[in-house]
Design a protein around this motif. Structure first.
Motif, mmCIF file in Angstrom:
data_model
loop_
_atom_site.group_PDB
_atom_site.id
_atom_site.type_symbol
_atom_site.label_atom_id
_atom_site.label_comp_id
_atom_site.label_asym_id
_atom_site.label_seq_id
_atom_site.Cartn_x
_atom_site.Cartn_y
_atom_site.Cartn_z
ATOM 1 N N GLN A 190 0.849 -1.193 0.000
ATOM 2 C CA GLN A 190 0.000 0.000 0.000
ATOM 3 C C GLN A 190 0.881 1.237 0.000
ATOM 4 O OE1 GLN A 190 -3.281 -0.474 2.511
ATOM 5 N NE2 GLN A 190 -4.237 1.458 1.945
ATOM 6 N N VAL A 191 0.392 2.267 -0.675
ATOM 7 C CA VAL A 191 1.147 3.510 -0.810
ATOM 8 C C VAL A 191 0.369 4.645 -0.166
ATOM 9 C CG1 VAL A 191 2.065 5.197 -2.447
ATOM 10 C CG2 VAL A 191 2.280 2.751 -2.924
ATOM 11 N N HIS A 192 1.079 5.498 0.558
ATOM 12 C CA HIS A 192 0.475 6.673 1.173
ATOM 13 C C HIS A 192 1.229 7.912 0.719
ATOM 14 C CE1 HIS A 192 -2.042 4.315 3.917
ATOM 15 N NE2 HIS A 192 -1.000 3.532 4.081
ATOM 16 N N LEU A 193 0.458 8.953 0.408
ATOM 17 C CA LEU A 193 1.025 10.267 0.112
ATOM 18 C C LEU A 193 0.555 11.223 1.198
ATOM 19 C CD1 LEU A 193 0.401 10.608 -3.745
ATOM 20 C CD2 LEU A 193 2.375 9.639 -2.560
ATOM 21 N N VAL A 194 1.495 11.862 1.866
ATOM 22 C CA VAL A 194 1.155 12.756 2.969
ATOM 23 C C VAL A 194 1.669 14.152 2.651
ATOM 24 C CG1 VAL A 194 1.402 13.231 5.427
ATOM 25 C CG2 VAL A 194 1.236 10.858 4.615
ATOM 26 N N GLU A 195 0.722 15.098 2.554
ATOM 27 C CA GLU A 195 1.068 16.486 2.255
ATOM 28 C C GLU A 195 1.214 17.292 3.525
ATOM 29 O OE1 GLU A 195 -2.085 15.969 -1.330
ATOM 30 O OE2 GLU A 195 -2.351 15.798 0.831
ATOM 31 N N SER A 196 1.982 18.362 3.433
ATOM 32 C CA SER A 196 2.134 19.298 4.541
ATOM 33 C C SER A 196 2.524 20.655 3.982
ATOM 34 C CB SER A 196 3.189 18.821 5.539
ATOM 35 O OG SER A 196 4.450 18.697 4.912
ATOM 36 N N GLY A 197 2.336 21.700 4.805
ATOM 37 C CA GLY A 197 2.796 23.028 4.425
ATOM 38 C C GLY A 197 1.717 24.018 4.064
ATOM 39 N N GLY A 198 0.460 23.585 4.026
ATOM 40 C CA GLY A 198 -0.604 24.521 3.708
ATOM 41 C C GLY A 198 -0.858 25.485 4.859
ATOM 42 N N GLY A 199 -1.744 26.454 4.599
ATOM 43 C CA GLY A 199 -2.080 27.401 5.653
ATOM 44 C C GLY A 199 -2.655 28.688 5.099
ATOM 45 N N LEU A 200 -2.701 29.687 5.961
ATOM 46 C CA LEU A 200 -3.224 31.005 5.617
ATOM 47 C C LEU A 200 -2.059 31.961 5.378
ATOM 48 C CD1 LEU A 200 -5.517 33.132 5.428
ATOM 49 C CD2 LEU A 200 -5.316 33.394 7.915
ATOM 50 N N VAL A 201 -2.106 32.679 4.262
ATOM 51 C CA VAL A 201 -1.038 33.616 3.929
ATOM 52 C C VAL A 201 -1.650 34.849 3.278
ATOM 53 C CG1 VAL A 201 -0.623 32.577 1.673
ATOM 54 C CG2 VAL A 201 1.225 33.810 2.809
ATOM 55 N N GLN A 202 -1.009 35.974 3.451
ATOM 56 C CA GLN A 202 -1.486 37.212 2.844
ATOM 57 C C GLN A 202 -1.115 37.267 1.370
ATOM 58 O OE1 GLN A 202 0.053 40.505 5.151
ATOM 59 N NE2 GLN A 202 -1.557 40.291 6.692
ATOM 60 N N PRO A 203 -1.863 38.008 0.577
ATOM 61 C CA PRO A 203 -1.495 38.186 -0.838
ATOM 62 C C PRO A 203 -0.068 38.696 -0.962
ATOM 63 C CG PRO A 203 -3.694 39.024 -0.455
ATOM 64 C CD PRO A 203 -3.137 38.685 0.904
ATOM 65 N N GLY A 204 0.666 38.103 -1.924
ATOM 66 C CA GLY A 204 2.061 38.434 -2.103
ATOM 67 C C GLY A 204 2.998 37.563 -1.302
ATOM 68 N N GLY A 205 2.465 36.770 -0.398
ATOM 69 C CA GLY A 205 3.283 35.914 0.453
ATOM 70 C C GLY A 205 3.685 34.620 -0.223
ATOM 71 N N SER A 206 4.357 33.765 0.551
ATOM 72 C CA SER A 206 4.881 32.499 0.034
ATOM 73 C C SER A 206 4.519 31.344 0.955
ATOM 74 C CB SER A 206 6.412 32.567 -0.095
ATOM 75 O OG SER A 206 6.808 33.559 -1.005
ATOM 76 N N LEU A 207 4.412 30.183 0.358
ATOM 77 C CA LEU A 207 4.240 28.924 1.084
ATOM 78 C C LEU A 207 5.010 27.840 0.349
ATOM 79 C CD1 LEU A 207 0.425 28.698 1.990
ATOM 80 C CD2 LEU A 207 2.317 28.963 3.603
ATOM 81 N N ARG A 208 5.426 26.823 1.098
ATOM 82 C CA ARG A 208 6.089 25.668 0.484
ATOM 83 C C ARG A 208 5.353 24.409 0.897
ATOM 84 N NH1 ARG A 208 11.503 22.456 1.483
ATOM 85 N NH2 ARG A 208 12.218 22.075 -0.659
ATOM 86 N N LEU A 209 4.823 23.690 -0.080
ATOM 87 C CA LEU A 209 4.136 22.432 0.171
ATOM 88 C C LEU A 209 5.108 21.269 -0.029
ATOM 89 C CD1 LEU A 209 0.769 23.006 -1.749
ATOM 90 C CD2 LEU A 209 1.386 23.684 0.581
ATOM 91 N N SER A 210 4.906 20.246 0.785
ATOM 92 C CA SER A 210 5.690 19.017 0.658
ATOM 93 C C SER A 210 4.743 17.833 0.584
ATOM 94 C CB SER A 210 6.620 18.834 1.860
ATOM 95 O OG SER A 210 7.521 19.898 1.985
ATOM 96 N N CYS A 211 5.181 16.795 -0.102
ATOM 97 C CA CYS A 211 4.393 15.555 -0.196
ATOM 98 C C CYS A 211 5.358 14.385 -0.202
ATOM 99 C CB CYS A 211 3.542 15.562 -1.444
ATOM 100 S SG CYS A 211 2.699 13.994 -1.762
ATOM 101 N N ALA A 212 5.245 13.542 0.813
ATOM 102 C CA ALA A 212 6.119 12.380 0.931
ATOM 103 C C ALA A 212 5.341 11.103 0.654
ATOM 104 C CB ALA A 212 6.723 12.328 2.321
ATOM 105 N N ALA A 213 5.889 10.285 -0.224
ATOM 106 C CA ALA A 213 5.280 8.990 -0.536
ATOM 107 C C ALA A 213 5.963 7.901 0.279
ATOM 108 C CB ALA A 213 5.416 8.685 -2.022
ATOM 109 N N SER A 214 5.149 6.983 0.815
ATOM 110 C CA SER A 214 5.697 5.885 1.602
ATOM 111 C C SER A 214 4.946 4.600 1.282
ATOM 112 C CB SER A 214 5.598 6.193 3.092
ATOM 113 O OG SER A 214 4.253 6.334 3.482
ATOM 114 N N GLY A 215 5.574 3.464 1.613
ATOM 115 C CA GLY A 215 4.966 2.168 1.349
ATOM 116 C C GLY A 215 5.927 1.290 0.557
#
Length: 121
Positions: A1-26
Motif C-alpha cells: 500500500q502507498v500513502h502520500l502525505v502532504e504538509s505546508g498549507g495554511g493562511l497567507v497574505q497576498p504576495g506571500g509564500s508557502l512551500r508544500l511538501s508531499c512524501a510517498a511511503s509504502g
C-alpha cells in the motif's frame, strides 16, 4: 500500500509564500511523474505543476513564474514552492504520484488527502 502525505498549507497574505511538501511511503519500487493539483470551491480539480522522474517540469499558465515544483527522488518527496500568492490561488492542493510497487510492471496513480491553502488579507 502507498500513502502520500502532504504538509505546508495554511493562511497567507497576498504576495506571500508557502512551500508544500508531499512524501510517498509504502512498498515503492519506483515513482514516475509527481505533481500538484488544486480544487477551489465550486470548481473542477486542475493541474498546477508536474515533474518527471528525470526532472522535466510543466506548469499551468496561471502559476508560471510564481510556483516552482521540485523533487527529492531519494526521499520520494515532491515540493511546491509558491511565491507571489494571489487570492485566486486559494484551494485545496492535492499531491499525485505514479507509483510502481513490488513486482508490478505498471504504474498506479495515487493521491494525497489534500492540504488547504488560503490567500487572504
Amino acid at each position: 500500500q502507498v500513502h502520500l502525505v502532504e504538509s505546508g498549507g495554511g493562511l497567507v497574505q497576498p504576495g506571500g509564500s508557502l512551500r508544500l511538501s508531499c512524501a510517498a511511503s509504502g512498498s515503492i519500487a519506483s515513482i514516475n511523474d509527481m505533481g500538484w493539483y488544486r480544487q477551489a470551491p465550486g470548481k473542477q480539480r486542475e493541474l498546477v505543476a508536474v515533474i518527471t522522474s528525470s526532472g522535466s517540469t510543466n506548469y499551468a499558465d496561471s502559476v508560471k513564474g510564481r510556483f516552482t515544483i521540485s523533487r527529492d527522488n531519494a526521499k520520494n518527496t515532491v515540493f511546491l514552492q509558491m511565491n507571489s500568492l494571489k487570492p485566486d490561488d486559494t484551494a485545496v492542493y492535492y499531491c499525485q504520484a505514479e507509483v510502481r510497487t513490488g513486482s508490478l510492471k505498471y504504474y498506479i496513480v495515487h493521491w494525497g488527502q489534500g492540504t488547504q491553502v488560503t490567500v487572504s488579507s
